[in-house]
Scaffold this motif. Structure first.
Motif, PDB file in Angstrom:
ATOM      1  N   GLY A   1     -22.330   3.962  13.705  1.00  0.00           N
ATOM      2  CA  GLY A   1     -23.275   5.028  13.443  1.00  0.00           C
ATOM      3  C   GLY A   1     -23.525   5.273  11.972  1.00  0.00           C
ATOM      4  N   THR A   2     -22.823   4.567  11.100  1.00  0.00           N
ATOM      5  CA  THR A   2     -23.000   4.768   9.666  1.00  0.00           C
ATOM      6  C   THR A   2     -23.105   3.416   8.979  1.00  0.00           C
ATOM      7  N   PRO A   3     -24.246   2.770   9.083  1.00  0.00           N
ATOM      8  CA  PRO A   3     -24.369   1.418   8.547  1.00  0.00           C
ATOM      9  C   PRO A   3     -24.216   1.320   7.032  1.00  0.00           C
ATOM     10  N   THR A   4     -24.361   2.413   6.294  1.00  0.00           N
ATOM     11  CA  THR A   4     -24.255   2.334   4.839  1.00  0.00           C
ATOM     12  C   THR A   4     -22.868   2.724   4.326  1.00  0.00           C
ATOM     13  N   GLU A   5     -21.959   3.103   5.214  1.00  0.00           N
ATOM     14  CA  GLU A   5     -20.630   3.535   4.804  1.00  0.00           C
ATOM     15  C   GLU A   5     -19.800   2.346   4.319  1.00  0.00           C
ATOM     16  N   SER A   6     -19.238   2.463   3.125  1.00  0.00           N
ATOM     17  CA  SER A   6     -18.336   1.440   2.611  1.00  0.00           C
ATOM     18  C   SER A   6     -16.916   1.794   3.024  1.00  0.00           C
ATOM     19  N   VAL A   7     -16.175   0.780   3.432  1.00  0.00           N
ATOM     20  CA  VAL A   7     -14.782   0.992   3.808  1.00  0.00           C
ATOM     21  C   VAL A   7     -13.937   0.799   2.558  1.00  0.00           C
ATOM     22  N   VAL A   8     -13.190   1.831   2.196  1.00  0.00           N
ATOM     23  CA  VAL A   8     -12.373   1.788   0.978  1.00  0.00           C
ATOM     24  C   VAL A   8     -10.972   2.299   1.275  1.00  0.00           C
ATOM     25  N   PRO A   9      -9.968   1.803   0.542  1.00  0.00           N
ATOM     26  CA  PRO A   9      -8.619   2.349   0.709  1.00  0.00           C
ATOM     27  C   PRO A   9      -8.608   3.826   0.354  1.00  0.00           C
ATOM     28  N   SER A  10      -8.011   4.626   1.237  1.00  0.00           N
ATOM     29  CA  SER A  10      -8.007   6.077   1.009  1.00  0.00           C
ATOM     30  C   SER A  10      -6.630   6.707   1.096  1.00  0.00           C
ATOM     31  N   ALA A  11      -5.671   6.002   1.680  1.00  0.00           N
ATOM     32  CA  ALA A  11      -4.324   6.578   1.816  1.00  0.00           C
ATOM     33  C   ALA A  11      -3.290   5.463   1.811  1.00  0.00           C
ATOM     34  N   ILE A  12      -2.139   5.790   1.224  1.00  0.00           N
ATOM     35  CA  ILE A  12      -0.994   4.883   1.244  1.00  0.00           C
ATOM     36  C   ILE A  12       0.215   5.699   1.673  1.00  0.00           C
ATOM     37  N   GLY A  13       1.043   5.113   2.525  1.00  0.00           N
ATOM     38  CA  GLY A  13       2.228   5.816   2.996  1.00  0.00           C
ATOM     39  C   GLY A  13       3.404   4.876   3.150  1.00  0.00           C
ATOM     40  N   ILE A  14       4.601   5.443   3.085  1.00  0.00           N
ATOM     41  CA  ILE A  14       5.823   4.659   3.262  1.00  0.00           C
ATOM     42  C   ILE A  14       6.041   4.395   4.741  1.00  0.00           C
ATOM     43  N   VAL A  15       6.303   3.147   5.083  1.00  0.00           N
ATOM     44  CA  VAL A  15       6.625   2.765   6.462  1.00  0.00           C
ATOM     45  C   VAL A  15       8.147   2.700   6.624  1.00  0.00           C
ATOM     46  N   THR A  16       8.793   1.882   5.804  1.00  0.00           N
ATOM     47  CA  THR A  16      10.254   1.756   5.854  1.00  0.00           C
ATOM     48  C   THR A  16      10.782   1.408   4.471  1.00  0.00           C
ATOM     49  N   GLY A  17      12.083   1.572   4.298  1.00  0.00           N
ATOM     50  CA  GLY A  17      12.758   1.146   3.082  1.00  0.00           C
ATOM     51  C   GLY A  17      13.168   2.267   2.151  1.00  0.00           C
ATOM     52  N   ASN A  18      12.650   3.468   2.345  1.00  0.00           N
ATOM     53  CA  ASN A  18      12.999   4.575   1.466  1.00  0.00           C
ATOM     54  C   ASN A  18      14.414   5.067   1.779  1.00  0.00           C
ATOM     55  N   GLY A  19      15.117   5.548   0.739  1.00  0.00           N
ATOM     56  CA  GLY A  19      16.428   6.155   0.947  1.00  0.00           C
ATOM     57  C   GLY A  19      17.566   5.182   1.149  1.00  0.00           C
ATOM     58  N   GLN A  20      17.382   3.920   0.835  1.00  0.00           N
ATOM     59  CA  GLN A  20      18.455   2.941   0.984  1.00  0.00           C
ATOM     60  C   GLN A  20      19.451   3.049  -0.168  1.00  0.00           C
ATOM     61  N   SER A  21      20.578   2.375   0.016  1.00  0.00           N
ATOM     62  CA  SER A  21      21.605   2.278  -1.022  1.00  0.00           C
ATOM     63  C   SER A  21      21.944   0.815  -1.247  1.00  0.00           C
ATOM     64  N   ALA A  22      22.306   0.515  -2.482  1.00  0.00           N
ATOM     65  CA  ALA A  22      22.783  -0.832  -2.809  1.00  0.00           C
ATOM     66  C   ALA A  22      23.767  -0.710  -3.950  1.00  0.00           C
ATOM     67  N   GLN A  23      24.711  -1.629  -3.999  1.00  0.00           N
ATOM     68  CA  GLN A  23      25.631  -1.671  -5.128  1.00  0.00           C
ATOM     69  C   GLN A  23      24.907  -2.269  -6.325  1.00  0.00           C
ATOM     70  N   THR A  24      25.420  -1.972  -7.520  1.00  0.00           N
ATOM     71  CA  THR A  24      24.801  -2.516  -8.732  1.00  0.00           C
ATOM     72  C   THR A  24      24.670  -4.035  -8.621  1.00  0.00           C
ATOM     73  N   GLY A  25      23.525  -4.537  -8.990  1.00  0.00           N
ATOM     74  CA  GLY A  25      23.272  -5.978  -8.963  1.00  0.00           C
ATOM     75  C   GLY A  25      22.958  -6.557  -7.602  1.00  0.00           C
ATOM     76  N   ALA A  26      22.993  -5.746  -6.543  1.00  0.00           N
ATOM     77  CA  ALA A  26      22.766  -6.263  -5.190  1.00  0.00           C
ATOM     78  C   ALA A  26      21.353  -5.931  -4.707  1.00  0.00           C
ATOM     79  N   ALA A  27      20.858  -6.777  -3.817  1.00  0.00           N
ATOM     80  CA  ALA A  27      19.538  -6.559  -3.215  1.00  0.00           C
ATOM     81  C   ALA A  27      19.648  -5.561  -2.068  1.00  0.00           C
ATOM     82  N   LEU A  28      18.582  -4.798  -1.871  1.00  0.00           N
ATOM     83  CA  LEU A  28      18.532  -3.918  -0.697  1.00  0.00           C
ATOM     84  C   LEU A  28      18.515  -4.758   0.566  1.00  0.00           C
ATOM     85  N   VAL A  29      19.074  -4.213   1.633  1.00  0.00           N
ATOM     86  CA  VAL A  29      19.095  -4.923   2.908  1.00  0.00           C
ATOM     87  C   VAL A  29      17.678  -5.065   3.464  1.00  0.00           C
TER      88      VAL A  29
END
Length: 142
Positions: free
Chosen positions: A32-60
């Motif tokens: 219904g809106t042929p002139t509407e451009s689709v643009v990125p409008s929101a970004i959100g965290i899915v997973t990975g926040n709040g993890q812990s790792a020892q110094t020098g180690a990669a997150l799981v």
């Protein structure tokens, strides 16, 4: 199909009905809106926040975000820029593209100092990036 007269009212109704049907199909196909451009409008965290790792180690688990357009539809092939804001360490990439599910990811390896690391994921045109918080504990790889 042949009509007896180009001016017949049956022919005019048929042409008008056909034009109306095609117009309705075109509107339905374009949302219904042929002139509407689709643009990125929101970004959100899915997973990975709040993890812990020892110094020098990669997150799981990787840090994963989702990008949506103005219609709350996931967007593919959008560049997400990754930056370590505090805490040092390293990322496996500074930019990644969203996949068919609208997800982009990066892997973080903690730096040599214990504390809190913050990693920002941003998309051009979206004013508010997201920030991942990671707790870095002593005792990892040197």
């Amino acid at each position: 199909m042949t009509f007896a007269s180009s001016g017949s009212s049956a022919a005019k109704r048929l042409v008008a009905s056909t034009i109306l049907a095609v117009a309705l199909i075109l509107v339905a196909c374009t949302g219904g809106t042929p002139t509407e451009s689709v643009v990125p409008s929101a970004i959100g965290i899915v997973t990975g926040n709040g993890q812990s790792a020892q110094t020098g180690a990669a997150l799981v688990n990787p840090l994963v975000v989702e990008v949506l357009d103005q219609n709350a539809t996931v967007m593919q092939n959008v560049t997400v820029n990754w930056t370590i804001v505090t805490g040092g360490g390293s990322l496996n990439t500074t930019a990644s593209l969203t996949d068919a599910a609208g997800h982009a990811s990066a892997r973080y390896t903690a730096g040599p100092v214990a504390g809190t690391a913050t990693i920002r994921a941003a998309v051009s045109g979206i004013p508010n990036p997201v920030v991942f918080m990671v707790t870095v504990t002593p005792g990892g790889a040197s």
